[in-house]
Design an enzyme around this catalytic site. Structure first.
Site, PDB file in Angstrom:
ATOM      1  N   TRP A   1       0.859  -1.186   0.000  1.00  0.00           N
ATOM      2  CA  TRP A   1       0.000   0.000   0.000  1.00  0.00           C
ATOM      3  C   TRP A   1       0.894   1.234   0.000  1.00  0.00           C
ATOM      4  CZ3 TRP A   1       0.803   3.348   4.028  1.00  0.00           C
ATOM      5  CH2 TRP A   1       1.353   2.829   5.211  1.00  0.00           C
TER       6      TRP A   1
ATOM      7  N   GLU B   1       7.193   8.050  14.185  1.00  0.00           N
ATOM      8  CA  GLU B   1       7.448   7.463  12.858  1.00  0.00           C
ATOM      9  C   GLU B   1       8.346   8.371  12.020  1.00  0.00           C
ATOM     10  OE1 GLU B   1       6.641   4.542  11.758  1.00  0.00           O
ATOM     11  OE2 GLU B   1       5.096   3.839  13.137  1.00  0.00           O
TER      12      GLU B   1
ATOM     13  N   GLU C   1       8.822   1.440   6.362  1.00  0.00           N
ATOM     14  CA  GLU C   1       8.458   2.302   7.494  1.00  0.00           C
ATOM     15  C   GLU C   1       8.200   3.743   7.058  1.00  0.00           C
ATOM     16  OE1 GLU C   1       8.021   2.013  10.796  1.00  0.00           O
ATOM     17  OE2 GLU C   1       8.276  -0.151  10.896  1.00  0.00           O
TER      18      GLU C   1
ATOM     19  N   HIS D   1       4.761   5.086   6.846  1.00  0.00           N
ATOM     20  CA  HIS D   1       3.954   5.312   8.050  1.00  0.00           C
ATOM     21  C   HIS D   1       3.893   6.795   8.417  1.00  0.00           C
ATOM     22  CE1 HIS D   1       5.005   0.908   9.354  1.00  0.00           C
ATOM     23  NE2 HIS D   1       4.397   0.987   8.193  1.00  0.00           N
TER      24      HIS D   1
ATOM     25  N   GLU E   1       8.788  -3.118  17.633  1.00  0.00           N
ATOM     26  CA  GLU E   1       7.805  -3.379  16.581  1.00  0.00           C
ATOM     27  C   GLU E   1       6.488  -3.816  17.213  1.00  0.00           C
ATOM     28  OE1 GLU E   1       8.038  -2.542  13.551  1.00  0.00           O
ATOM     29  OE2 GLU E   1      10.161  -2.465  13.102  1.00  0.00           O
TER      30      GLU E   1
ATOM     31  N   THR F   1       4.776  -0.737  18.702  1.00  0.00           N
ATOM     32  CA  THR F   1       4.104   0.111  17.715  1.00  0.00           C
ATOM     33  C   THR F   1       2.884  -0.603  17.128  1.00  0.00           C
ATOM     34  OG1 THR F   1       5.768  -0.580  16.099  1.00  0.00           O
ATOM     35  CG2 THR F   1       6.030   1.604  17.052  1.00  0.00           C
TER      36      THR F   1
ATOM     37  N   ASP G   1       1.694  -3.631   9.204  1.00  0.00           N
ATOM     38  CA  ASP G   1       3.117  -3.595   8.826  1.00  0.00           C
ATOM     39  C   ASP G   1       3.998  -3.871  10.038  1.00  0.00           C
ATOM     40  OD1 ASP G   1       2.717  -2.908   6.184  1.00  0.00           O
ATOM     41  OD2 ASP G   1       3.778  -0.983   6.290  1.00  0.00           O
ATOM     42  N   GLU G   2       3.651  -3.233  11.151  1.00  0.00           N
ATOM     43  CA  GLU G   2       4.472  -3.380  12.369  1.00  0.00           C
ATOM     44  C   GLU G   2       4.486  -4.853  12.801  1.00  0.00           C
ATOM     45  OE1 GLU G   2       6.018  -0.816  12.609  1.00  0.00           O
ATOM     46  OE2 GLU G   2       4.864   1.012  12.875  1.00  0.00           O
TER      47      GLU G   2
ATOM     48  N   HIS H   1       6.859  -6.756  10.692  1.00  0.00           N
ATOM     49  CA  HIS H   1       8.240  -6.462  11.107  1.00  0.00           C
ATOM     50  C   HIS H   1       8.576  -7.161  12.425  1.00  0.00           C
ATOM     51  CE1 HIS H   1       7.979  -2.475   8.615  1.00  0.00           C
ATOM     52  NE2 HIS H   1       8.139  -3.546   7.860  1.00  0.00           N
TER      53      HIS H   1
END
Ligand SMILES: [Fe+2]
Ligand SMILES: [Fe+2]
Length: 393
Positions: A92, A135, A173, A176, A226, A229, A258-259, A262
């Site tokens: 995305w 971020e 990242e 974000h 990670e 977050t 996403d976090e 990760h």
């Protein structure tokens, strides 16, 4: 003037990091006492950097022989870590969630975004801004990863798996902060100039994660962060939904996903370290937890509030976005994820570290409950990010 006591140097400072207040250690207490008599130079002499407190910085604590471990894991990292990156074409992008500037409907989409944002209280925005600023200090985190011996990107375009991971992780990242920044700008609810100043201060200050150029410590730190977050963005998503803004909920939820990915990658690296070097890894975890995991934005400053990070953290705690209980929960999760309780064959020191980390979540919770019981009602604090309006902490 810098003051020295034990292994702590107190630089001219009038700020005590929140983490030190919550779980105070003897060493930190002394630093805090000194802090009260240290010279306050304010930020006028060093306008590029906020006043702050740092500890003596230990460097290169991993023995050089262990660098070979990370070299030998190159192929493993390619097969097991890089697979957690998403191809750019499948990722995305911030634009997927934002009004389309090229479209005739742009103004209408912005208007709708602003209508939805009107229903959300200031305290939520304070937390979202703090998350966004965290971020946005991404250059600091890429730097941090590149301090780690044996895994750093030696050239800026190194072809080792570790370096490929770090650059691609950074690139993921980067979306974000971009997305949250653009959303907040369009919302019209926050003081963008103050926020931009805070970001500039924060990147200028760096961070002090106490990872000692040591990838054992570094990857434990990133595993923890990670997940922190992931929890925090997940909670801002939930609250946005409660306030009726499903689009913002989707933004925060997408970042949280996403976090999580990760987190999976970093915890896998540490799992591998537990497999090949269990003693050193469990002692590294105990070491990080004794030093306490500092939040990446712990040095944040906006040119006004000397306790900005504490105040932001207090609002996040009050809204349940990121709490002391989450800190204990993350550790408990990691202890389970790495199956630390069942580890056998450790040295005496390793067993003591094992016992320490396994008992720590409960101890943190008990301390926290006691602290909550003693906590006094604090007066609201003005936040420059929301035009100096007062926010309950
Ligand atoms: Fe992030
Ligand atoms: Fe992250």
């Amino acid at each position: 003037m810098a003051l020295r006591l034990n292994s702590t140097v107190v630089l001219p400072s009038h700020r005590i990091p929140f983490k030190h207040r919550t779980f105070r250690s003897p060493r930190v207490s002394m630093a805090s006492t000194l802090h009260s008599i240290s010279t306050d130079t304010g930020n006028t002499k060093k306008p590029y950097c906020p006043p702050r407190e740092v500890h003596v910085q230990v460097t290169h604590s991993m023995s050089p022989q262990k660098i070979e471990i990370f070299k030998s894991l190159e192929g493993w990292a390619e097969d097991n870590v890089l697979v957690h990156l998403k191809p750019v074409e499948k990722c995305w992008q911030p634009q997927d969630f934002l009004p389309e500037p090229e479209s005739d409907g742009f103004y209408e989409q912005v208007k709708e975004l602003r209508e939805r944002a009107k229903e959300i209280p200031d305290d939520y925005f304070v937390v979202l801004v703090g998350d966004m600023i965290t971020e946005e200090a991404l250059p600091t985190y890429q730097t941090m990863l590149n301090t780690l011996d044996g895994v750093r990107d030696e050239t800026g375009a190194s072809l080792t798996s570790w370096a490929i991971w770090t650059r691609a992780w950074t690139a993921e990242e980067n979306r974000h902060g971009d997305l949250l920044n653009k959303y907040l700008y369009l919302s019209g609810r926050v003081d963008m100039k103050q926020i931009e100043k805070t970001i500039q201060y924060l990147i200028g200050s760096g961070m002090d994660p106490k990872t000692e150029n040591n990838p054992y410590l570094g990857f434990i730190y990133t595993s923890f962060q990670e997940r922190a977050t992931f929890i925090s963005h997940g909670n801002t998503a939930r609250l946005a939904k409660d306030h009726g803004d499903l689009k913002l909920a989707q933004i925060c939820g997408t970042i949280a996903a996403d976090e999580k990915r990760h987190e999976t990658a970093y915890t896998k690296i540490v799992e591998k370290l537990f497999e090949i070097d269990p003693d050193a890894t469990v002692m590294s975890l105990a070491d990080m937890m004794k030093k306490k995991i500092s939040m990446p934005a712990h040095l944040m400053y906006d040119g006004k509030d000397d306790n900005l990070f504490d105040h932001f953290s207090a609002v996040a705690q009050r809204l349940g976005v990121y709490t002391a209980k989450d800190y204990a929960d993350i550790l408990e999760f990691l202890v389970g994820r790495w199956k630390i309780e069942n580890m056998t064959g450790l040295s005496g020191e390793g067993r003591r570290a094992q016992e320490f980390v396994c008992g720590l979540p409960q101890r943190i919770r008990r301390l926290e409950e006691r602290a909550q019981g003693r906590a006094k009602e604090l007066s609201p604090v003005p936040f420059s990010w929301v035009f100096d309006r007062s926010i309950k902490i």
